[in-house]
Design a protein around this motif. Structure first.
Motif: not given
Length: 590
Positions: A15-33
């Motif tokens: 979450l802090d280094v890679l920013g994986v939480g931002n994947l939820s902005q993409f249609d494929k991963y909207t649930d990945a908050s």
């Protein structure tokens, strides 16, 4: 000791280094908050500690049992119940396709789940791990009818999958396989041959086992260009009849004894073609590349468990006194963690483990970007990095996973060499990871022989662009050391390109040290990023202060103590093949 999932570090990197939480902005991963990501990590941390870890030792002691009369394989006590809990909790479906019952979550989350599973019970984790690869291969290459018949049950874990490549006379050189597929009038094929070292080839965990089998059609070339891929179920779904594919015995292994590693005999078993005829290697590589990343996580998982065991021991074991004065004056001796040599071993474990975790999750994040980002250029750039780093993740994480398990055993001293403590099992279990899914030497040859020249060198050019962009940023800690290591990697890459094209032996001789050099430079890049993020959070008064300060100390240790290896790796590479290849045949045993 009880396993404690390194959740703080996982969340920090994700979450802090890679920013994986931002994947939820993409249609494929909207649930990945971010909230869901934290929940998944917490739940698997508990499951691994409470369900998987308690049966790991029994799995090693009992192993799998084979009945030669019935060809039945029984897994160790507790495995069947644990596997049932695993599939009922939905872990097999985490990142699987939604249309077949999967949750469709980011692949990088499976990476962290794989680490926790492998830390606590590598043997049991093998069964769903290979199934996941079978799902990917079938989803990418299978006909619609095969997908409709098999995918939902594989995703749910009701059925399991295998990968059947190796035969007694061939491993890496698959062009030598002898398994044959004879076409039938109904569009199926009769598969005849023997495969060895088949993980999960027979067991009692699932109702059906779906084998993906490499075989040759009549008249096919006797090379890898003549290999086709077939789906061969243990039980035929249309009739419920037993297909004539049987376990002929279990391999006698030094480790992962709870994983059923089988000899499989295909006795005119019915199979279905997956993909195109004579194109089986391309289809199988979908499964193999995924498996290679999973095996990398096995190395990391074992290394983490070894670190936890050795750290706990070092804090409690009383031996001698600190050279600078008693640290435990009220006790008969000091805990061995005060001694510099023990600290050296623990620091190597901790710093490499955290660096390897960052490398693996960085690669997993790129994998998700390659399939989910709306910009085609970003997708291509991410896919290039995944292609380039897959052999690095597989080889480096398993090399250092084994080394760190071995270091952990050394911390325990004589206790580590006994079965009363878990380190000896971890060392035995981890050793195979450097061998299967392509030995680490093969990974190095893949990196140097295929990946460096792929797309006209575009992959490695993009890697250097990524590294240099960060090293040139004002906020990059240890920028000078990082830049120096990047320059060493550039020098090595140029040397291989110059020397290896006219003389392939030069490139092959340099391949393993080159792969390790790539890994060390990637860890330097990621440790610089982690140090920057940790300092930013400390400056803002956020996060776990002890963990963040520990990151700063660990980054310093990496750059001072571990990254200097890059210098002699460059000398190893550029010294060439001569001393290696000069040994004449009659000299070896003279």
């Amino acid at each position: 000791m009880n396993y404690q999932a390194p959740l703080n570090d996982m969340q920090f990197v994700l979450l802090d280094v890679l920013g994986v939480g931002n994947l939820s902005q993409f249609d494929k991963y909207t649930d990945a908050s971010p909230e869901l990501i934290v929940t998944i990590l917490d739940e698997m941390g508990k499951f691994s500690a409470e369900v998987l870890h308690p049966i790991n030792k029994a799995g090693d002691q009992q192993g799998c049992q084979y009945d030669p009369e019935t060809h039945v394989v029984t897994t160790p006590e507790g495995f069947k119940a644990a596997y049932k809990q695993f599939v009922e909790a939905g872990w097999t479906a985490l990142d699987a396709p939604v249309e077949w019952g999967g949750q469709g979550l980011p692949h990088v989350l499976k990476f962290v789940v794989d680490e926790m599973v492998c830390s606590t019970n590598l043997s049991l984790g093998m069964y769903p791990g290979l199934t996941h690869g079978a799902i990917s291969a079938l989803h990418a290459h299978g006909a619609d009818e095969l997908k409709e018949t098999y995918l939902a049950k594989l995703v749910s874990g009701e059925w399991s999958g295998t990968m059947c490549l190796t035969e007694p006379q061939c491993g890496t050189d698959l062009g030598l396989i002898r398994t044959r597929a004879t076409p039938q009038d109904d569009g199926t094929y009769l598969i005849e041959g023997t495969k060895i070292w088949i993980t999960g080839g027979e067991h009692d965990l699932a109702d059906n086992i779906v084998h993906l089998v490499l075989a040759k059609l009549p008249g096919a070339p006797d090379t890898t260009k003549g290999i086709s891929l077939f789906l061969v179920p243990k039980v035929l779904p249309d009739s419920g009849e037993r297909n004539p594919v049987y376990c002929g015995g279990l391999e006698h292994k030094m480790g992962i004894k709870g994983s059923a590693t089988c000899v499989m005999n295909f006795e005119s078993a019915r199979g279905w073609l997956v993909g195109e005829a004579n194109d089986g290697m391309r289809a199988m590589f979908t499964m193999m590349n995924e498996a290679r990343l999973m095996v990398g996580m096995q190395g990391l998982g074992i290394a983490e468990m070894a670190y936890q065991e050795s750290l706990g021991f070092a804090r409690e074991r009383l031996q001698g006194r600190a050279l600078t004065g008693a640290a435990n004056p009220d006790g008969p001796a000091d805990p061995i963690i005060v001694h510099p040599d023990v600290r050296r071993m623990l620091m190597r474990q901790k710093v490499l483990n955290e660096g390897m975790r960052a490398l693996a999750l960085f690669t997993g994040h790129q994998l998700d970007l390659s399939v989910a980002h709306p910009d085609a250029t970003v997708r291509e750039e991410a896919d290039d990095l995944v292609q380039l780093l897959t052999p690095v993740v597989k080889a480096f994480l398993t090399d250092e996973g084994f080394n760190n398990a071995n270091v952990g055993l050394q911390v325990l001293g004589g206790a580590g060499f006994t079965t009363d403590w878990p380190l000896e099992q971890l060392v035995r279990d981890c050793r195979i990871a450097r061998i299967y899914e392509g030995t680490n030497g093969i990974q190095a040859l893949d990196l140097v022989g295929r990946k460096l020249g792929m797309a006209g060198g575009r992959l490695v050019v993009r890697l250097f662009a990524l590294l240099k962009a960060w090293a040139g940023a004002e906020s990059a800690p240890y920028a000078d050391q990082l830049t120096s290591s990047i320059q060493a990697l550039e020098h090595a890459t140029g040397w291989i390109a110059e020397q290896g094209i006219p003389d392939p032996d030069q490139a092959a001789a340099a391949a393993s040290p080159y792969l390790r050099l790539v890994a060390l430079v990637m860890l330097a890049y990621l440790w610089s990023r982690m140090a920057a993020t940790a300092q930013e959070k400390l400056d803002r008064g956020e996060g776990n202060e002890a963990m963040l300060n520990g990151k700063l100390v660990s980054a310093r240790y990496y750059f001072e103590k571990l990254l200097p290896e890059a210098e002699w790796l460059l000398r190893d590479i550029t010294s060439g093949k001569e001393s290696m290849m000069a040994m004449q045949e009659e000299y070896w045993a003279a």
